[in-house]
Design a protein around this motif. Structure first.
Motif, PDB file in Angstrom:
ATOM      1  N   TRP A   7       0.814  -1.210   0.000  1.00  0.00           N
ATOM      2  CA  TRP A   7       0.000   0.000   0.000  1.00  0.00           C
ATOM      3  C   TRP A   7       0.852   1.266   0.000  1.00  0.00           C
ATOM      4  CZ3 TRP A   7      -4.848  -1.094  -1.037  1.00  0.00           C
ATOM      5  CH2 TRP A   7      -5.359  -2.320  -0.660  1.00  0.00           C
ATOM      6  N   VAL A  38      -5.166   7.733   5.240  1.00  0.00           N
ATOM      7  CA  VAL A  38      -5.097   6.685   4.218  1.00  0.00           C
ATOM      8  C   VAL A  38      -6.354   5.809   4.165  1.00  0.00           C
ATOM      9  CG1 VAL A  38      -2.579   6.588   4.266  1.00  0.00           C
ATOM     10  CG2 VAL A  38      -3.896   5.065   5.747  1.00  0.00           C
ATOM     11  N   THR A  41      -8.179   5.100   0.955  1.00  0.00           N
ATOM     12  CA  THR A  41      -7.442   4.272   0.002  1.00  0.00           C
ATOM     13  C   THR A  41      -7.401   2.815   0.430  1.00  0.00           C
ATOM     14  OG1 THR A  41      -6.028   6.148  -0.561  1.00  0.00           O
ATOM     15  CG2 THR A  41      -5.212   3.960  -1.145  1.00  0.00           C
ATOM     16  N   VAL A  42      -7.047   2.556   1.679  1.00  0.00           N
ATOM     17  CA  VAL A  42      -6.854   1.173   2.140  1.00  0.00           C
ATOM     18  C   VAL A  42      -8.055   0.607   2.878  1.00  0.00           C
ATOM     19  CG1 VAL A  42      -4.367   1.467   2.252  1.00  0.00           C
ATOM     20  CG2 VAL A  42      -5.712   1.820   4.313  1.00  0.00           C
ATOM     21  N   GLY A  43      -8.993   1.436   3.289  1.00  0.00           N
ATOM     22  CA  GLY A  43     -10.195   0.973   3.965  1.00  0.00           C
ATOM     23  C   GLY A  43     -10.211   1.302   5.448  1.00  0.00           C
ATOM     24  N   TRP A  44     -11.370   1.075   6.055  1.00  0.00           N
ATOM     25  CA  TRP A  44     -11.605   1.401   7.452  1.00  0.00           C
ATOM     26  C   TRP A  44     -12.120   0.177   8.184  1.00  0.00           C
ATOM     27  CZ3 TRP A  44     -10.356   6.283   8.884  1.00  0.00           C
ATOM     28  CH2 TRP A  44     -10.281   7.244   7.878  1.00  0.00           C
ATOM     29  N   TYR A  65      -0.011  -9.987   7.791  1.00  0.00           N
ATOM     30  CA  TYR A  65       1.061 -10.350   6.874  1.00  0.00           C
ATOM     31  C   TYR A  65       1.995 -11.361   7.550  1.00  0.00           C
ATOM     32  CZ  TYR A  65      -0.704  -6.325   4.370  1.00  0.00           C
ATOM     33  OH  TYR A  65      -1.512  -5.456   3.695  1.00  0.00           O
TER      34      TYR A  65
END
Length: 141
Positions: A7, A38, A41-44, A65
C-alpha cells in the motif's frame, strides 16, 4: 531485492503505547497516527468496546502479513475465542510472526489486538472501556 509494501508508505506523525506495558498483562497496545489520512485508500474498520460482552465461543478473524507467506501478501484466518479475562482474549486462530498488532475482529469492527502466538492458542488485548476511550481520545487529537 527488497519487497515493495503493498500500500506504499506513510510516515508516523505520533505514536503512543501503554505506560504499564510490559509489567501488566493486557496492556500491550499501541496507536500510530499517520502523517496522511489513508483510510479512503486502504479501507476502514470500526472499533468495539468489549467490556460488557462475553466472547467465549464466538468466532473472530485476524488479518495480517504472516512471515511464512510471500512478502506483501495479506492473509486471514478465523478461530474461536476460548477464554477471556479483564484485559485479554485467548483464541485458536492460526497466526505467525508478523501479525502482532493486527486487529482481532468480527464483522466490520475490531474487538481486540493480536499480541502473541503459541503452539495451541494465541493471546490478544481486549478493547475494554478504558482502552476504547483512550484510542478514541488519542486519535481525535
Amino acid at each position: 531485492m527488497e519487497p515493495v509494501p503493498p500500500w506504499g508508505t506513510v510516515p508516523a506523525k505520533e505514536i503512543w503505547v501503554d505506560q504499564f506495558f510490559p509489567e501488566r498483562s493486557g496492556h500491550d497496545w499501541g496507536v500510530v497516527k499517520l502523517a496522511e489520512p489513508v483510510g479512503n485508500t486502504v479501507g476502514w474498520i470500526g472499533l468495539k468496546n468489549t467490556q460488557d460482552a462475553t466472547w467465549v465461543g464466538s468466532t473472530q478473524t485476524i488479518t495480517g502479513y504472516p512471515a511464512d507467506k510471500p512478502a506483501g501478501t495479506m492473509w486471514s484466518a478465523n478461530g474461536e475465542i476460548t477464554a477471556e479475562t479483564g484485559n485479554t482474549f485467548t483464541y485458536t486462530t492460526d497466526t505467525l510472526g508478523g501479525q502482532s498488532g493486527s486487529a482481532i475482529y468480527r464483522e466490520n469492527y475490531a474487538i481486540g489486538i493480536h499480541v502473541t502466538g503459541g503452539s495451541q492458542t494465541n493471546t490478544g488485548t481486549r478493547i475494554t472501556d478504558e482502552l476504547f476511550d483512550t484510542i478514541v481520545n488519542l486519535t481525535a487529537r
